[in-house]
Design a protein around this motif. Sequence first.
Motif, PDB file in Angstrom:
ATOM      1  N   GLU A   1       6.199 101.142 -10.117  1.00 44.18           N
ATOM      2  CA  GLU A   1       5.518  99.957 -10.649  1.00 44.18           C
ATOM      3  C   GLU A   1       5.665  98.786  -9.678  1.00 44.18           C
ATOM      4  O   GLU A   1       4.704  98.101  -9.337  1.00 44.18           O
TER       5      GLU A   1
ATOM      6  N   VAL B   1      -0.093 104.539 -11.734  1.00 45.39           N
ATOM      7  CA  VAL B   1       0.731 103.480 -12.329  1.00 45.39           C
ATOM      8  C   VAL B   1      -0.100 102.640 -13.296  1.00 45.39           C
ATOM      9  O   VAL B   1       0.324 102.359 -14.413  1.00 45.39           O
ATOM     10  N   LEU B   2      -1.278 102.246 -12.845  1.00 43.49           N
ATOM     11  CA  LEU B   2      -2.117 101.400 -13.702  1.00 43.49           C
ATOM     12  C   LEU B   2      -2.566 102.159 -14.946  1.00 43.49           C
ATOM     13  O   LEU B   2      -2.778 101.551 -15.992  1.00 43.49           O
TER      14      LEU B   2
ATOM     15  N   LYS C   1      -0.834 103.793 -16.671  1.00 47.93           N
ATOM     16  CA  LYS C   1       0.400 103.917 -17.452  1.00 47.93           C
ATOM     17  C   LYS C   1       1.036 105.294 -17.307  1.00 47.93           C
ATOM     18  O   LYS C   1       1.695 105.777 -18.219  1.00 47.93           O
TER      19      LYS C   1
ATOM     20  N   ARG D   1      -5.218  95.543 -14.205  1.00 46.98           N
ATOM     21  CA  ARG D   1      -5.122  96.019 -15.574  1.00 46.98           C
ATOM     22  C   ARG D   1      -5.884  95.150 -16.546  1.00 46.98           C
ATOM     23  O   ARG D   1      -6.127  95.522 -17.670  1.00 46.98           O
TER      24      ARG D   1
ATOM     25  N   ARG E   1      -4.079  91.698  -5.309  1.00 45.91           N
ATOM     26  CA  ARG E   1      -3.316  92.856  -5.656  1.00 45.91           C
ATOM     27  C   ARG E   1      -2.132  92.535  -6.560  1.00 45.91           C
ATOM     28  O   ARG E   1      -1.375  93.400  -6.929  1.00 45.91           O
TER      29      ARG E   1
ATOM     30  N   VAL F   1       2.485  97.749  -7.504  1.00 47.82           N
ATOM     31  CA  VAL F   1       1.784  96.609  -8.093  1.00 47.82           C
ATOM     32  C   VAL F   1       2.360  95.268  -7.639  1.00 47.82           C
ATOM     33  O   VAL F   1       1.644  94.405  -7.149  1.00 47.82           O
ATOM     34  N   GLU F   2       3.663  95.139  -7.767  1.00 49.93           N
ATOM     35  CA  GLU F   2       4.232  93.813  -7.517  1.00 49.93           C
ATOM     36  C   GLU F   2       4.378  93.458  -6.043  1.00 49.93           C
ATOM     37  O   GLU F   2       4.245  92.321  -5.646  1.00 49.93           O
TER      38      GLU F   2
ATOM     39  N   PHE G   1      11.121  93.162 -12.606  1.00 52.76           N
ATOM     40  CA  PHE G   1       9.836  92.956 -11.920  1.00 52.76           C
ATOM     41  C   PHE G   1       8.798  93.951 -12.430  1.00 52.76           C
ATOM     42  O   PHE G   1       7.608  93.624 -12.539  1.00 52.76           O
ATOM     43  N   ALA G   2       9.243  95.165 -12.712  1.00 50.97           N
ATOM     44  CA  ALA G   2       8.314  96.180 -13.214  1.00 50.97           C
ATOM     45  C   ALA G   2       7.706  95.742 -14.543  1.00 50.97           C
ATOM     46  O   ALA G   2       6.547  96.011 -14.833  1.00 50.97           O
ATOM     47  N   ARG G   3       8.513  95.060 -15.335  1.00 53.62           N
ATOM     48  CA  ARG G   3       8.022  94.639 -16.655  1.00 53.62           C
ATOM     49  C   ARG G   3       7.135  93.406 -16.588  1.00 53.62           C
ATOM     50  O   ARG G   3       6.103  93.350 -17.231  1.00 53.62           O
ATOM     51  N   HIS G   4       7.570  92.400 -15.841  1.00 55.65           N
ATOM     52  CA  HIS G   4       6.870  91.114 -15.915  1.00 55.65           C
ATOM     53  C   HIS G   4       6.219  90.668 -14.624  1.00 55.65           C
ATOM     54  O   HIS G   4       5.526  89.671 -14.605  1.00 55.65           O
ATOM     55  N   GLY G   5       6.489  91.370 -13.551  1.00 57.49           N
ATOM     56  CA  GLY G   5       5.981  90.891 -12.268  1.00 57.49           C
ATOM     57  C   GLY G   5       6.952  89.891 -11.662  1.00 57.49           C
ATOM     58  O   GLY G   5       7.774  89.295 -12.365  1.00 57.49           O
TER      59      GLY G   5
ATOM     60  N   GLN H   1      -0.003  92.982 -12.733  1.00 52.48           N
ATOM     61  CA  GLN H   1      -0.711  93.657 -13.801  1.00 52.48           C
ATOM     62  C   GLN H   1      -1.987  92.914 -14.185  1.00 52.48           C
ATOM     63  O   GLN H   1      -3.003  93.512 -14.500  1.00 52.48           O
TER      64      GLN H   1
END
Lengths: 195, 195, 195, 195
Positions: D101, D167-168, D170, C115, C108, D105-106, D18-22, C111
């Motif tokens: 996000e 989210v996935l 976008k 994705r 999980r 996701v993270e 974290f939302a941008r890069h994990g 991205q």
Amino acid sequence: MRDPAKPQQILDAAIRVFARHGYYNSRVSDIAREAGIAAGTIYLYFKTKDEILVTLFREKMAEWVAHARREVAGEQDAVAKLRRLITLHFSTLEQNPDLAEVVQVELRQGQKFFRGASAHEVSAYFELIHSVLEEGMASGQIRHDVPARVATKMLFGAMDQLATSWVLGKRGYRLTESAEAVATIFLQGVSPNGI
Amino acid sequence: MRDPAKPQQILDAAIRVFARHGYYNSRVSDIAREAGIAAGTIYLYFKTKDEILVTLFREKMAEWVAHARREVAGEQDAVAKLRRLITLHFSTLEQNPDLAEVVQVELRQGQKFFRGASAHEVSAYFELIHSVLEEGMASGQIRHDVPARVATKMLFGAMDQLATSWVLGKRGYRLTESAEAVATIFLQGVSPNGI
Amino acid sequence: MRDPAKPQQILDAAIRVFARHGYYNSRVSDIAREAGIAAGTIYLYFKTKDEILVTLFREKMAEWVAHARREVAGEQDAVAKLRRLITLHFSTLEQNPDLAEVVQVELRQGQKFFRGASAHEVSAYFELIHSVLEEGMASGQIRHDVPARVATKMLFGAMDQLATSWVLGKRGYRLTESAEAVATIFLQGVSPNGI
Amino acid sequence: MRDPAKPQQILDAAIRVFARHGYYNSRVSDIAREAGIAAGTIYLYFKTKDEILVTLFREKMAEWVAHARREVAGEQDAVAKLRRLITLHFSTLEQNPDLAEVVQVELRQGQKFFRGASAHEVSAYFELIHSVLEEGMASGQIRHDVPARVATKMLFGAMDQLATSWVLGKRGYRLTESAEAVATIFLQGVSPNGI
DNA sequence: TATGAATGAGCCTTCATTCAT
DNA sequence: GATGAATGAAGGCTCATTCAT
């Protein structure tokens, strides 16, 4: 497959680097560069930077004690043995200036070493001196009422200070020059014939 | 207006902290907490962490040498002076255990100290010992052919090692107990009457 | 000539290792050890560590979707197909606990996966569910006004959460026990006969 | 004197980063830059990078559950409460895209989170859903034979998957659009009037 | 093909020092 | 003067990847 010579190369490089900059002011990467390997490689052979220093000290001390023991064993009596020991102590350091620097100056730091991992090796050297003194007391070459433990520390301390002064004085003279004087003073100090 | 007692508070706190953790493992903030002030305040009185250690050592050594000089001056002859010096060396350390820890263990690290700022104070102590030895040689209490420089280092080294062993042994016995033996052995070692 | 069984051995080892420690906390060398090969060998079959995870996921998903498609195809109508799908979803995970751990927990992350490379396989599973739902709507077993995309995600999400809870609960009960209830609730939810 | 707003600033910056890069691909220094502070400052408020993520999750979940509890309490009966819950779940995420996000996701990575520090907050949300379902069963709005634990997970899973897909994808459409359909299908699924 | 020693870029964290209050 | 929050340079260590054997 792991290169059995590497650890020694690393330790030798570490001696040179520590001698130049001191332990805390040396980077692991400095040691690596000096050894001609990558920094990461060091960690294949040593778990931490500390371990390098500890191993260094242990190994050198163990070698040194073993050597001293052999040399001393070749002498006839306690007095000759002490003379041999003193000469050897000085000449060994004189012939290994980088090691001398590290041992006399860098390794003195903190609890970690004397109290820690290397205590055993250090005390082995003390025991060697101590046993020779007791031999001398048994044979009558040394006064019976000399407290051997105290005399052991005195002799070690005397030699050690001579060595340290020599290192700090940038080794601008021959350390072995003093061996005779140290032996004479110490031996007379513990001889049965003094007043 | 700077508080004239602060530097001393800081140095005293530093002694306690260095004694517990060693120099490199002590934080400036540890010293501040021990001194009951803020970390930033230390920098009103000392430029760097190094300076604390150097100042500490210089001051203590200067005090010590001044004190030793006075005490020794009160004695009649070289032998009495040496006995007094040895007793004093041990009793001072015994009465200041934190200082002993710092001086015997922590201050030994690296070039910075012996070679650096504190060299002058150290050599003052050596000079004191040396001058007493020369006095003894002049008066005939000490052999003429004893190399005074070597004997100075021997005596200092002997005392120093006794002290270090005592500190490392967690001070589990009385250091002054050994003063008599050290004096006896050393004095006999340099006396004119030995064989 | 590359060993055609190796990639599978590596992937199987990776499943076990990822299941134990998670992707980011697993070393390539851990996978190699688990697979009984050298770390370098892995790079003969996979370009990067990432590729292992992506391939793992792709392959398992592709297998899984193909299997589900075959099984579902054997059923008579949409309702039976959905029941079969739900049972299969749970029983497959129940029979492959390491894979379940990896799929439900480790995959999980980030991205990169949903994705990225595996989006295609995931959506194939969604399409399978979706097509059965549309079949049901066409045949009248499912309400005409059910938004099929939403219902697809709901069913997948419901099954997925049951599976995740089961994995996180250390699989302390039988996942398939819940299949009947899930089917009943979902089917009633989309049936034409509800109020 | 320590700025009480800093931790929140850091957490907010962390959400964006974290939302941008994990999580694993974000540097602590990235968070610092995003927060407009120095990297070291973060360590005045958080012990480790991990703690940032854990705190982030705990706080947001706790806030979320508290909010949901209040909103749900304002509704008359179980069905109204479930509708409110579903709407709220979607609208909250829709209004906090960066948080969405991170949460969708993270935060799914690994044992650390669901199994670790945040298990308590997650289960509080499950308990909220569960209690509403039981209320509905008591009042007769929900079938008596619905296994409440399973239905709880189904509803959460359904909402969660809708959110993740959004989210996935976008966020190319409105998540709240699906709220009605989700509510309808789920409520019919557990209603006493279905076949 | 297989190996595993070697590499070195990368990053979390520490802590001496500064400076706004 | 005193504070302590903020800074940011520095370095030990890890580990994916490479490559000589």
